[in-house]
Design an enzyme around this catalytic site. Sequence first.
Site, short mmCIF file in Angstrom:
data_model
loop_
_atom_site.label_atom_id
_atom_site.label_comp_id
_atom_site.label_asym_id
_atom_site.label_seq_id
_atom_site.Cartn_x
_atom_site.Cartn_y
_atom_site.Cartn_z
N THR A 60 -9.50 0.56 -9.37
CA THR A 60 -8.58 -0.43 -8.87
C THR A 60 -8.83 -1.65 -9.76
O THR A 60 -9.80 -1.64 -10.52
CB THR A 60 -9.29 -0.80 -7.38
OG1 THR A 60 -9.20 0.47 -6.69
CG2 THR A 60 -8.62 -1.99 -6.59
N ASN A 118 -6.21 4.24 -7.07
CA ASN A 118 -7.44 4.73 -6.36
C ASN A 118 -8.46 5.03 -7.42
O ASN A 118 -8.93 4.27 -7.87
CB ASN A 118 -7.34 5.93 -5.30
CG ASN A 118 -8.33 6.18 -4.44
OD1 ASN A 118 -9.09 5.40 -4.23
ND2 ASN A 118 -8.21 7.29 -3.85
N GLY A 135 -13.69 -1.30 -6.58
CA GLY A 135 -14.99 -0.63 -6.33
C GLY A 135 -15.00 0.21 -5.12
O GLY A 135 -15.99 0.41 -4.41
N GLY A 136 -13.78 0.48 -4.59
CA GLY A 136 -14.03 1.48 -3.35
C GLY A 136 -14.30 0.66 -2.24
O GLY A 136 -14.20 -0.69 -1.93
N ARG A 162 0.72 -1.17 0.15
CA ARG A 162 0.21 0.07 -0.01
C ARG A 162 0.95 1.14 -0.14
O ARG A 162 1.93 1.31 0.43
CB ARG A 162 -0.82 -0.16 1.30
CG ARG A 162 -1.80 1.17 1.45
CD ARG A 162 -3.09 1.11 0.72
NE ARG A 162 -4.12 2.04 0.93
CZ ARG A 162 -5.21 2.15 0.19
NH1 ARG A 162 -5.16 1.73 -1.10
NH2 ARG A 162 -5.97 2.98 0.59
N ASP A 210 -7.88 8.64 0.60
CA ASP A 210 -8.25 7.07 1.26
C ASP A 210 -8.24 7.47 2.93
O ASP A 210 -8.62 6.70 3.58
CB ASP A 210 -7.77 5.97 0.86
CG ASP A 210 -8.37 5.13 -0.11
OD1 ASP A 210 -9.87 5.68 -0.30
OD2 ASP A 210 -8.10 4.21 -0.86
O1 DON Z 1 -8.02 1.00 -1.48
C1 DON Z 1 -9.15 1.28 -1.51
O2 DON Z 1 -10.10 0.93 -0.83
C2 DON Z 1 -9.43 2.18 -2.53
N1 DON Z 1 -8.45 2.91 -3.04
C3 DON Z 1 -9.96 1.60 -3.74
C4 DON Z 1 -10.27 2.01 -5.07
C5 DON Z 1 -11.26 1.10 -5.99
O3 DON Z 1 -11.54 0.16 -5.85
C6 DON Z 1 -11.61 1.97 -7.27
N2 DON Z 1 -12.26 1.08 -8.16
N3 DON Z 1 -13.13 1.26 -8.70
#
Ligand code: DON
Length: 570
Positions: free
Chosen positions: A382, A402, A474-475, A109, A424
């Site tokens: 992501t 991100n 998907g955040g 990360r 984040d």
């Molecule tokens: O680490 C995370 O939770 C976010 N930065 C993930 C971002 C993400 O999945 C975007 N995708 N659609």
Amino acid sequence: MAQKFCLSIMFVFSSVILSLQLHAQSVPNPYHYVSHKKIDCKHGAVVSAHPLASQVGVSVLKKGGNAVDAAIATQLALAVVYPGAGNLGGGGFMVACLSGGKKIALDYREKAPAAASKDMYLDAKGDAQPNLSQNGHLASGVPGTVAGIFAALKYCRLPFKKLIQPAIDLAEKGFVITAAEARSLNETQEDFKKYNTVMPVFVKGSAWKAGDTLIQKDLAKTLKMIRDSGAKGFYEGETARLIVEEMQRGKGIITYEDLKNYAAKERDPVVVNYKSDYTIVTMPLPSSGGVLLPQMMRMIEDQPIKSYGFQSVQSVHLMTEIERLAYADRAKYLGDKDFFKVPTKTLISYPYLYHRMESYKPNVAGKSEIIGAGSIPESEETTHLNACDSDGNAVSITTTLNGEYGSRTVVAGAGFLLNNEMDDFSIKPGVANMYGAIGGDANAIAPGKRMLSSMSPTIVLKDGKPYLILGTPGGTTIITSVFQTLVNILEFKMTVQDAVFKPKFHHQWQPDVIYVEKDFPQNVRTQLQQMGYTIQQREPIGRTEVIKISEEGNIEAVGDKRGDDSAEGY
Ligand code: DON
């Protein structure tokens, strides 16, 4: 006319020769490829967001590589063919279960730069400035992907040069882009112009269209530097100089020391049993999935969800209330455990979770303003990929910039996009990030700290052997997508394809809304509204990739229909 005919014949002939040559080498043909949503095979499989990347992974398996080799080669290829999320300038997590029984959780990360501070995104009045945490140079954390790749190499079988070469070729010689890629590049043109001082290859005078060739010479140069000098080819020397100069041109704060000091970390994976049959292996903090997924699976474990039926009002209500409880804890308790004491053990313990479930009423919608985090006595871009091989190794990787194309800033001369992962963090207590997630002290910015993530690469073991390999972008919806996919397969006994393709829903405590996909059944929406829920339709949720391996060793790999995702195998 005759000349034109001759030229076309020559073109067709040379394309055929090129295709035959590529086929003979069993490497992907970057000018002609299709995505496969499902494959059944025996020896090994890779599923990722792009057909070319999945093909690269399978070609590595065929050359004698193991699942880790394949996953690394796929990840590197994604950095080229899927620039919106595949990356060198971002970070990620890898979860792997090796055939000898070893379980791995690799954390690469991004980290806050040394000059970062808690209030760096607040203006003079103390108001949050999400534009700065989401776009341009100041939005980037120190990238971790390259360090992660090198930390994984000890589990690989093939020389690194063989894993990175397909990515170099794809960057240098180019590949044709899909309609979805053309669309997303076109939608991002204005941002690319706004957040770059030197125009990157993604900026084009006319609109991108499907079939255009994308060549990335600068990126190829950076990849060669990594091939020849290892992680130092990125964190030191020429590439580091280009990153720091890029920062200086755009008021970013990443320094040579930040880059040199970055290290990936091997952590203990989270391992929890589900019923007596399954063991779930997933990523620990800074992935919030490492707490929320065990919480949600344990809260559902003794509920009669199966008898409620898939996406019945009762099952959606139950899963929503479980999601609400888990996400309320996320906002209060979760952050980088290297910096903040997180009561993980308590949060995933059965007594705590039984107590949390006391608020659940079978026929009444909960309210987030009433249901907060539990009390503890003490103190969207992501991408995901899976790989498996014939030796029983399984790898699950989620990696990210991100947002789509991250900060939208390309390191001039080095050809890769930087992340906007600083968003984040909780930039101000109670202020929502780009996924609507809120947080407080646990996830406040501090130099060298990792921002909380939802990325949840996961492997489920059955009788100690890999049974499911899964994950998604998907955040904040990542954890609920993994949760739903597991419930679909383990409880509703769905086929993998149905478990992935059927409509998804999501609740994250705040805002107090159930988000549903377009094809989520109308009658269930109406009944949930009658119970008191607010329902909001949204864009597709996640792009879930799953590999299932039967007891007999039959492999079923599924790529999500929601994108160009493709499953390959042999
Ligand atoms: O680490 C995370 O939770 C976010 N930065 C993930 C971002 C993400 O999945 C975007 N995708 N659609």
